[in-house]
Enzyme design. Structure first.
Site, short mmCIF file in Angstrom:
data_model
loop_
_atom_site.label_atom_id
_atom_site.label_comp_id
_atom_site.label_asym_id
_atom_site.label_seq_id
_atom_site.Cartn_x
_atom_site.Cartn_y
_atom_site.Cartn_z
N ASN A 9 0.87 -1.18 0.00
CA ASN A 9 0.00 0.00 0.00
C ASN A 9 0.91 1.23 0.00
OD1 ASN A 9 -1.83 2.02 0.41
ND2 ASN A 9 -2.35 1.45 2.52
N LYS A 11 0.12 4.19 -0.31
CA LYS A 11 -0.56 5.38 0.24
C LYS A 11 -0.33 6.58 -0.69
CE LYS A 11 0.01 3.39 4.78
NZ LYS A 11 -0.10 3.56 6.20
N HIS A 95 -9.89 1.49 4.42
CA HIS A 95 -8.65 1.68 5.20
C HIS A 95 -8.91 2.71 6.30
CE1 HIS A 95 -4.58 2.63 6.34
NE2 HIS A 95 -4.17 1.57 5.69
N GLU A 97 -7.20 4.95 7.62
CA GLU A 97 -6.77 6.34 7.36
C GLU A 97 -7.85 7.09 6.59
OE1 GLU A 97 -2.97 5.60 5.51
OE2 GLU A 97 -2.09 5.07 7.45
N GLU A 167 -6.26 -4.92 10.37
CA GLU A 167 -5.31 -3.82 10.58
C GLU A 167 -5.65 -3.10 11.87
OE1 GLU A 167 -3.32 -3.03 6.66
OE2 GLU A 167 -4.57 -1.33 7.15
N GLY A 173 1.54 2.16 11.02
CA GLY A 173 2.52 3.23 10.96
C GLY A 173 3.14 3.59 12.30
N SER A 212 2.56 -2.20 10.61
CA SER A 212 3.98 -2.23 11.00
C SER A 212 4.67 -3.58 10.74
CB SER A 212 4.15 -1.82 12.47
OG SER A 212 3.75 -0.47 12.64
C1 PEP Z 1 -1.30 0.22 6.11
O1 PEP Z 1 -1.48 1.42 6.15
O2 PEP Z 1 -2.08 -0.51 5.49
C2 PEP Z 1 -0.14 -0.31 6.82
C3 PEP Z 1 -0.16 -1.57 7.13
O3 PEP Z 1 0.87 0.56 7.08
P1 PEP Z 1 2.26 0.25 7.83
O4 PEP Z 1 2.80 -1.04 7.28
O5 PEP Z 1 3.13 1.41 7.53
O6 PEP Z 1 1.93 0.13 9.28
#
Ligand code: PEP
Length: 250
Positions: A9, A11, A95, A97, A167, A173, A212
């Site tokens: 992803n 982003k 998602h 975010e 998630e 993040g 993460s």
């Molecule tokens: C995400 O935003 O889907 C995600 C998993 O981000 P990160 O790996 O940076 O935590």
């Protein structure tokens, strides 16, 4: 037997020049990996670039959102059909975010899920709880409600061959990933909720973990029975780290 899947992803990162380099590095590092399905979800403007550079490779591509409507006067929206025009196979839906910043309701997210399926895109439905919800011990209730929005609207069979990504919001993040056990417990809960209504849909559903993931924790996470791969944010912007994560899939 479900094939494992690792999805990048990106982003809102990248530009034409940087993407070209990252796509080239992906192709160079990932082209021999046949044990895992790999995809990258890019910002809308770069779908054409993904299509041009990734076609005839083992890396699929997709988007990070789509409209819940098929066509019409919806300024700024992008439809499932438009994503298909650029060869997209996957689309991330709900998602956190986006759900937080743009107040997307579970019901809206469910319509987007259906929309993706109707047009032959594989939806990657993101679910997960906040830290407060985990500390209060209500994480399964929260995730159950997110799943139920889709189930109640369209039935559990819509999850056949789809993807759910667990998630936990506190892990995205932050550098603080869920442990293998924490993730497995939730993945098992997700699969059993669908299985109670449709066993075969539950068996074909891929459940990814996101939050993460890095080359160090990927091995432990991906070894869990109900973890079918990962949704990778930050580490997907580095081809070497992303390759290591893809290789961590058993
Ligand atoms: C995400 O935003 O889907 C995600 C998993 O981000 P990160 O790996 O940076 O935590």
């Amino acid at each position: 037997m479900r094939r494992k899947l690792v999805v990048a992803n990106w982003k809102m990162h990248g530009n034409l020049v940087l993407n070209e380099q990252l796509f080239a590095a992906y192709i160079q590092k990932l082209s021999l990996l046949s044990h895992v399905d790999i995809a990258v979800c890019v910002p809308y403007p770069y779908l054409a670039q993904a299509q041009a550079l990734l076609k005839n490779t083992n890396i699929a591509w997709g988007a990070q959102n789509l409209s819940k409507d098929a066509i019409g006067a919806f300024t700024g929206e992008v439809s499932a059909m438009m994503l298909k025009d650029f060869g997209a196979s996957y689309v991330i839906i709900g998602h956190s975010e986006r759900a937080t910043a743009y107040c997307e309701s579970d019901e809206n997210i469910a319509v987007k899920f259906k929309q993706a399926k109707s047009y032959g895109l594989t939806p990657i439905l993101c679910v997960g709880e906040t830290l407060i919800e985990r500390e209060a011990g209500v994480m399964q209730m929260v995730v159950g409600k997110q799943l139920d929005a889709v189930i109640n609207a369209y039935g559990a069979s819509i999850f056949a061959d789809a993807v759910v990504s667990y998630e936990p919001i506190w892990a995205i993040g932050t550098g603080l990933a869920a442990s293998g056990e924490q993730a497995q417990t939730m993945h098992e809960f997700i699969r059993s909720r669908i299985a109670a209504l449709d066993k075969s849909a539950a068996a074909s559903l891929k459940i990814l973990y996101g939050g993460s993931v890095n080359p160090q924790n990927a091995v432990q996470l991906f070894a869990m029975q109900d973890i079918d791969g990962g949704l990778i944010g930050k580490c997907s912007l580095n081809a070497q780290e992303f390759e290591k994560i893809c290789r961590a899939v058993a």
